[in-house]
Design an enzyme around this catalytic site. Structure first.
Site, PDB file in Angstrom:
ATOM      1  N   LYS A 274       0.824  -1.216   0.000  1.00  0.00           N
ATOM      2  CA  LYS A 274       0.000   0.000   0.000  1.00  0.00           C
ATOM      3  C   LYS A 274       0.857   1.265   0.000  1.00  0.00           C
ATOM      4  O   LYS A 274       0.439   2.301  -0.482  1.00  0.00           O
ATOM      5  CB  LYS A 274      -0.971   0.008   1.184  1.00  0.00           C
ATOM      6  CG  LYS A 274      -0.398   0.411   2.533  1.00  0.00           C
ATOM      7  CD  LYS A 274      -1.564   0.614   3.528  1.00  0.00           C
ATOM      8  CE  LYS A 274      -1.148   1.114   4.889  1.00  0.00           C
ATOM      9  NZ  LYS A 274      -0.446   0.129   5.709  1.00  0.00           N
TER      10      LYS A 274
ATOM     11  N   HIS B  69       1.860  -4.013  14.783  1.00  0.00           N
ATOM     12  CA  HIS B  69       2.425  -2.892  14.024  1.00  0.00           C
ATOM     13  C   HIS B  69       2.554  -1.754  15.022  1.00  0.00           C
ATOM     14  O   HIS B  69       1.557  -1.269  15.530  1.00  0.00           O
ATOM     15  CB  HIS B  69       1.505  -2.505  12.859  1.00  0.00           C
ATOM     16  CG  HIS B  69       2.160  -1.567  11.875  1.00  0.00           C
ATOM     17  ND1 HIS B  69       2.711  -0.367  12.246  1.00  0.00           N
ATOM     18  CD2 HIS B  69       2.363  -1.680  10.547  1.00  0.00           C
ATOM     19  CE1 HIS B  69       3.225   0.215  11.173  1.00  0.00           C
ATOM     20  NE2 HIS B  69       3.028  -0.549  10.128  1.00  0.00           N
TER      21      HIS B  69
ATOM     22  N   GLU C  24       6.807  -6.444   7.922  1.00  0.00           N
ATOM     23  CA  GLU C  24       5.981  -5.884   6.848  1.00  0.00           C
ATOM     24  C   GLU C  24       6.352  -4.428   6.573  1.00  0.00           C
ATOM     25  O   GLU C  24       5.522  -3.526   6.701  1.00  0.00           O
ATOM     26  CB  GLU C  24       4.491  -5.946   7.238  1.00  0.00           C
ATOM     27  CG  GLU C  24       3.970  -7.321   7.573  1.00  0.00           C
ATOM     28  CD  GLU C  24       2.623  -7.285   8.306  1.00  0.00           C
ATOM     29  OE1 GLU C  24       2.150  -6.184   8.676  1.00  0.00           O
ATOM     30  OE2 GLU C  24       2.055  -8.357   8.527  1.00  0.00           O
TER      31      GLU C  24
HETATM   32  C1  LIG Z   1       0.603   0.003   6.407  1.00  0.00           C
HETATM   33  C2  LIG Z   1       0.976  -1.296   6.981  1.00  0.00           C
HETATM   34  C3  LIG Z   1       2.324  -1.688   6.982  1.00  0.00           C
HETATM   35  C4  LIG Z   1       3.450  -0.816   6.492  1.00  0.00           C
HETATM   36  O1  LIG Z   1       3.773   0.130   7.448  1.00  0.00           O
HETATM   37  P1  LIG Z   1       5.039   1.114   7.304  1.00  0.00           P
HETATM   38  O2  LIG Z   1       4.923   1.987   8.472  1.00  0.00           O
HETATM   39  O3  LIG Z   1       4.885   1.811   6.002  1.00  0.00           O
HETATM   40  O4  LIG Z   1       6.252   0.266   7.328  1.00  0.00           O
HETATM   41  C5  LIG Z   1       2.623  -2.950   7.475  1.00  0.00           C
HETATM   42  N1  LIG Z   1       1.667  -3.768   7.955  1.00  0.00           N
HETATM   43  C6  LIG Z   1       0.355  -3.414   7.975  1.00  0.00           C
HETATM   44  C7  LIG Z   1      -0.643  -4.370   8.496  1.00  0.00           C
HETATM   45  C8  LIG Z   1      -0.019  -2.164   7.507  1.00  0.00           C
HETATM   46  O5  LIG Z   1      -1.311  -1.807   7.552  1.00  0.00           O
END
Ligand SMILES: *Cc1c(COP(=O)(O)O)cnc(C)c1O
Length: 401
Positions: free
Chosen positions: A54, A182, A257
């Site tokens: 994304k 996260h 991620e």
């Molecule tokens: C947006 C998102 C990420 C990426 O996060 P960054 O801060 O850009 O590294 C990873 N995992 C999930 C579930 C997300 O929604």
């Protein structure tokens, strides 16, 4: 290319690319994408990287990441099918949106995606119905008020409900395999990660005591890129996280991620001043890229972009920068110090690859900024002599070492 740690094109390249391709123009370095991936691998060698597409789903980024062996974090049927159509096996995808749609789960079935996250009982029922052979991770809420963009306000199971939810998933016949979190996007310290790892460790132990052996830990995204006025030490941060992973999760498979970290520094924007006026005693500069385009990150990502102008010598003034549309919301920066600019001036915006073009629109009939791949155009815009000189300097530097 200037002698910067991250991808930033020279004034000469800005001028030549603007003439050749027009502006607004996004210049994407695939070498920078590769470098960013390798840095994360270097400091966290056990981590299986799932690029969160994304942040920037540009097909060339996805291709380079796929070719390097990366896995991917997808959040919708559209993202699942994009990766499937590129020939990436469903086994390399995690459907990491804790609240899934029916068409998303359908896409999982048809594209062979089995790994997914959940954070509520209602999600277990949905997964059981549509993807009964899923391998699931419980997404845990990690409170982190210091996060730049705090995803925990929207997602994640509370610590006190975690064990019961995991047991429920197991009883539903799902492969209850691990925990995901996260800590929040653009996290500039190891502390929130270490805090999350403490909780995850406890839950691994509690689960085992309850007869549920977990085997996967997903530390999410959040890894930071350089940001105006913010200081942090990325290698040290990654070293601390990695040391803890080795200490407390030696037997677990570790996933991450990253989104922003992979793509954020890999794109430079070239935009032009298309209008100059004065309002309320302040200069106003209208650019041909705005809040509805690449600068959508100002709004959606609360990002403070750096603007580089190539005018010199004059005293700086506080100015307002607005986009080209006829909406008064389309104002990016107020009170931003800049040398006085003129219509036709070019501005360079480095590090604008994450949460920028991905959320751009064509509102008011303005096209999205086009992309060029830096490695395919640089020979034309950087003189051969200069490239030779850099190479010579490098070999001299190596000889000195
Ligand atoms: C947006 C998102 C990420 C990426 O996060 P960054 O801060 O850009 O590294 C990873 N995992 C999930 C579930 C997300 O929604």
């Amino acid at each position: 290319m200037s002698n910067k740690k991250h991808f930033q094109i020279s004034q000469q390249a800005v001028e030549k690319l603007a003439v050749r391709f027009g502006t607004p123009l996004l210049v994407l370095s695939l070498e920078e994408i590769k470098k960013n991936y390798k840095v994360l691998k270097k400091y966290m060698p056990r981590v299986k990287i799932h690029y969160a597409i994304k942040a920037n789903p540009h097909p060339e980024i996805l291709r380079v990441m796929a070719d390097m062996g990366s896995c991917f974090d997808v959040a919708s049927d559209g993202e699942i099918r994009t990766m499937h159509d590129m020939g990436v096996d469903g086994g390399r995808l995690i459907y990491a949106n804790p609240v899934k749609t029916g068409v998303g789960l359908e896409a999982c079935r048809s594209c062979g995606v089995r790994k997914m996250t959940f954070d509520s009982a209602s999600e277990i029922d949905k997964i059981k119905k549509q993807c009964p052979d899923a391998t699931v991770l419980l997404r845990l809420r990690i409170d982190n008020s210091s996060a730049h963009v705090d995803l925990n306000k929207k997602f994640g199971a509370a610590r006190e409900n975690a064990l019961a939810l995991m047991q429920q998933a197991k009883e539903a016949g799902l492969d209850m395999a691990g925990i995901a979190f996260h800590v929040g996007s653009q996290t500039v310290s190891a502390d929130p990660y270490l805090h999350a790892l403490d909780i995850a460790r406890e839950l691994f132990e509690e689960a085992e005591a309850a007869g549920l052996k977990l085997r996967i830990l997903d530390v999410g995204g959040g890894f930071p890129i350089p940001e105006p006025k913010v200081k942090f030490n990325l290698p040290e941060m990654l070293r601390q996280i990695n040391a803890r992973l080795d200490e407390d999760f030696a037997d677990a498979e570790i996933w991450a991620e990253p989104g922003r970290y992979i793509c954020g520094t890999a794109v430079n924007l070239i935009t032009s001043v298309i209008g100059v006026t004065e309002r309320g005693g302040q200069p106003w500069y209208f650019l041909n890229e705005g809040l509805y385009g690449t600068f959508s990150g100002v709004l959606f990502d609360q990002w403070d972009f750096k603007l580089i102008s190539f005018r010199e010598g004059e005293e700086k003034v506080a100015a307002t920068f607005a986009g080209p549309s006829c909406d008064s919301l389309d104002i990016m920066f107020r009170g931003r110090l800049t040398v006085p600019l003129q219509v036709g001036d070019l501005l360079l915006v480095p590090s604008c690859g994450a949460y920028t073009s991905a959320s751009a629109t064509t509102f008011n009939g303005f096209s999205k900024a086009k992309f060029v791949i830096w490695e395919r155009v640089k020979a034309e815009v950087e003189p051969v002599a200069a490239v030779g000189r850099v190479e010579m300097n490098q070999s001299v530097a190596q000889a000195v070492k």
